[in-house]
Design a protein around this motif. Structure first.
Motif, short mmCIF file in Angstrom:
data_model
loop_
_atom_site.label_atom_id
_atom_site.label_comp_id
_atom_site.label_asym_id
_atom_site.label_seq_id
_atom_site.Cartn_x
_atom_site.Cartn_y
_atom_site.Cartn_z
N ASP A 212 0.84 -1.03 0.01
CA ASP A 212 -0.01 0.08 0.09
C ASP A 212 0.83 1.24 0.01
OD1 ASP A 212 -2.40 -1.46 0.05
OD2 ASP A 212 -3.14 -0.82 2.01
N LEU A 213 2.03 1.16 0.89
CA LEU A 213 2.66 2.35 1.11
C LEU A 213 3.30 2.70 -0.16
CD1 LEU A 213 3.75 4.34 3.25
CD2 LEU A 213 5.57 3.20 3.47
N TYR B 214 7.02 9.70 -6.22
CA TYR B 214 8.40 9.31 -5.81
C TYR B 214 8.85 8.53 -6.82
CZ TYR B 214 12.00 7.23 -3.20
OH TYR B 214 13.13 6.72 -2.83
N LEU C 139 2.57 2.16 -3.41
CA LEU C 139 1.49 2.83 -4.01
C LEU C 139 1.49 4.01 -4.11
CD1 LEU C 139 -1.82 0.62 -4.98
CD2 LEU C 139 0.05 1.52 -6.66
N ALA C 140 1.10 4.45 -2.54
CA ALA C 140 1.04 5.63 -2.13
C ALA C 140 2.02 6.92 -2.34
CB ALA C 140 0.65 5.73 -0.68
N MET C 141 3.34 6.21 -2.37
CA MET C 141 4.63 6.81 -2.56
C MET C 141 4.54 7.16 -4.15
SD MET C 141 7.34 5.15 0.03
CE MET C 141 8.65 5.79 -0.63
N GLU C 142 4.32 6.20 -4.90
CA GLU C 142 4.38 6.52 -6.34
C GLU C 142 3.34 7.45 -6.68
OE1 GLU C 142 4.68 3.58 -9.58
OE2 GLU C 142 4.84 2.17 -7.76
N ALA C 143 2.17 7.49 -6.22
CA ALA C 143 0.96 8.35 -6.49
C ALA C 143 1.25 9.73 -6.13
CB ALA C 143 0.00 7.82 -5.76
N ARG C 144 2.45 9.71 -5.17
CA ARG C 144 2.90 11.28 -4.88
C ARG C 144 4.33 11.47 -5.58
NH1 ARG C 144 2.48 13.40 0.92
NH2 ARG C 144 1.73 11.47 1.95
#
Lengths: 282, 266
Positions: free
Chosen positions: B217-218, B227, B220-225
């Motif tokens: 999950d993390l 990274y 994905l969230a980092m990629e979405a921001r």
């Protein structure tokens, strides 16, 4: 201009056995057409497994189409070069607040996106302050996210996306893990951002109550868009909603049943106040 | 039982120590570690303790909060102390049947226990006054020369900061899983190493599963921001030395020199 435009979007997941041979294909998105104008508040409703989260990941270029096209802010998501630009113009907030907060201090987490984008230091601070204020979390800027409530964490996550100054934010079931108070908090913030900052909001949810107040609603089931229209139109089609496994809000259901029993009530009652007005109880 | 761990936790306050550059604090901690092993008699330990008390006062972190971090290692301290006390050969001071306390043993036991306590408290001051992000920023800049040897410094630093961020979350989760399993009759209380080890299996499996899910999950969230590695990344809190940082280097080095002098002279 449409900020998001999907044409015949298809996404297939492959199920593989242990040797990596394809066992079966699961169609998560089946020829989805979607148009979102800049500045709108759009809701996508759907039951578990309806493909709504897959659609959200497409808009953020975390997944790319198997067939069809998806343009975000005029850029094709299937082109790898556009990846970062798309993620900047369409930010995404996920379901689990704990699993998307990267840093141990609220302000550092909000600064993570701008840092990745290469924004100069002074501007990062301005953006962090502005976006934390816009979700009403500025007074917690030096706190640890672990000590915040679920709704507050989710607001921090929204601020983290806002700091990237996107044109559009996608909220992928942001309230699924929150208590009723936290849910109200998050939805309120989403509406405020839409009205005050003009950000396009795409809210993905399975709570029908939350789509009240949006400009346009899509209902998804089994990877297809099965209904679309403004909330009043959608809410007036009670039987059709139920056939797509949606839980119709109690107040709408009550109005619908009363109407069926012969009372003179219009279709598509959204709120308690509306029903009270119609029944002259207010 | 897991909630008491304070190692690796940040304690927000406004103090000189909180403001210091993380590189200074890293350097200070290393010097402090060396000094613990340089110290060996009552005078040098008194000086060390004095220095530590000063640092604790400067940090504005309540002493009781730091001591909490010691609770977890009390057992370790006792075992190590007892072994040192009874097993070290030397001139016998006291004898209880087969057990003898020798003069060397007594000295070793006291010395070692003192060292361990100083070690834990001293190093926890660094993590208590430095946010994990600052800490990893400090490490990243201090270790930056290693990139020449293809050491993925940025990645290591990021992994560390994420690990620190998730410690409290995983601790809470462990607590939750334990309670859920105790509610269904799992036994975490009974003594015996084998039994305890057996009880850990149904605890660790769900914990690992959930940790992997969180990791995915993390990511994905980092990629979405946006990274995409350390390249082209700017810093929200870039490191630069101030006057107090330079002064602190002087203080740290003079501390070590003084300690060595005390050790040699007295």
């Amino acid at each position: 201009m449409n900020i998001i435009e999907a044409k015949q979007l298809v996404h297939e997941f492959f199920r593989r056995d242990e040797e990596g041979n394809i066992e079966g294909i699961q169609v998560a998105l089946d020829k989805v057409d979607l148009k979102v104008e800049a500045g709108q508040f759009i809701s996508i409703l759907g039951h578990n497994g309806s493909g709504k989260s897959t659609l959200a990941k497409h808009i953020n270029a975390l997944l790319t189409p198997s067939e069809g096209t998806l343009y975000v802010d005029g850029k094709d998501t299937s082109d790898g070069k556009n990846e970062l630009a798309i993620r900047q113009s369409a930010g995404m907030v996920f379901q689990n607040p704990d699993n998307q907060i990267i840093a141990s201090i609220v302000e550092e987490d909000v600064g993570f996106g701008p840092e990745n984008m290469g924004v100069p230091t002074d501007e990062i601070w301005e953006r962090v302050e502005r976006s934390l204020k816009s979700v009403g979390m500025w007074k917690y800027h030096a706190h640890s996210p672990n000590k915040l409530s679920g709704g507050q964490k989710q607001r921090v996550a929204i601020a983290g996306v806002m700091a990237m100054e996107p044109k559009c934010i996608i909220l992928d079931e942001p309230t699924a893990m929150l208590d009723p108070d936290g849910r109200k908090e998050v939805i309120k913030v989403a509406h405020e951002l839409n009205e005050k900052k003009g950000v396009t909001v795409i809210l993905i949810t399975h709570y029908m109550e939350e789509v009240v107040g949006s400009d346009y609603v899509y209902v998804m089931d089994k990877g297809k868009v099965v209904m679309e229209g403004d909330p009043r139109n959608i809410f007036s089609r009670v039987e059709e909603l139920q056939s797509h496994r949606m839980d119709v809000p109690q107040i709408t259901l009550l109005a619908h049943e009363l109407r069926n029993s012969g009372l003179d009530i219009p279709e598509g009652i959204l709120t308690r106040e509306e029903l009270m007005n119609v029944l002259n109880l207010g | 039982m897991f909630r008491e761990i304070t190692i690796g936790q940040y304690y927000p306050a406004d103090s000189l120590l909180h403001r210091l550059d993380p590189r200074v604090k890293l350097f200070g901690t290393i010097i402090y570690l060396i000094s613990i092993f340089v110290a060996g008699d009552i005078f040098s330990f008194a000086f060390l303790a004095l220095f530590l008390v000063m640092i604790i006062r400067l940090s504005k972190v309540p002493f009781s909060y730091m001591v909490k971090g010691l609770r977890g290692i009390v057992l370790l301290l006792v075992i190590a102390g007892v072994f040192n006390l009874f097993m070290t050969p030397g001139q016998a001071l006291v004898e209880f049947g087969p057990l003898t306390i020798s003069d060397v043993g007594l000295k070793n036991a006291v010395l070692m226990t003192a060292r361990m306590i100083f070690l834990i408290i001293g190093t926890s001051i660094m993590t208590l006054t430095t946010t994990p992000n600052q800490l990893t920023d400090g490490l990243e800049t201090s270790l930056a020369p290693l990139t020449i040897f293809n050491v993925p410094v940025h990645e290591i630093a990021l992994m560390m900061s994420i690990a620190l961020r998730f410690i409290p979350i995983l601790v809470e989760e462990t607590d939750k899983i334990m309670k859920a399993q105790m509610a269904r009759g799992a036994d975490f209380e009974s003594k015996g190493i084998v039994r305890k080890a057996k009880a850990m299996v149904p605890l660790l499996v769900p914990l690992f599963v959930s940790a992997f899910r969180r990791a995915s999950d993390l990511a994905l969230a980092m990629e979405a921001r946006c990274y995409h590695g350390g390249e082209g990344r700017t810093k929200m809190k870039p490191l630069h030395y101030e006057k107090e940082d330079r002064l602190s280097y002087v203080v740290i080095i003079s501390y070590l020199i003084l300690l060595i002098v005390i050790r040699i002279v007295l």
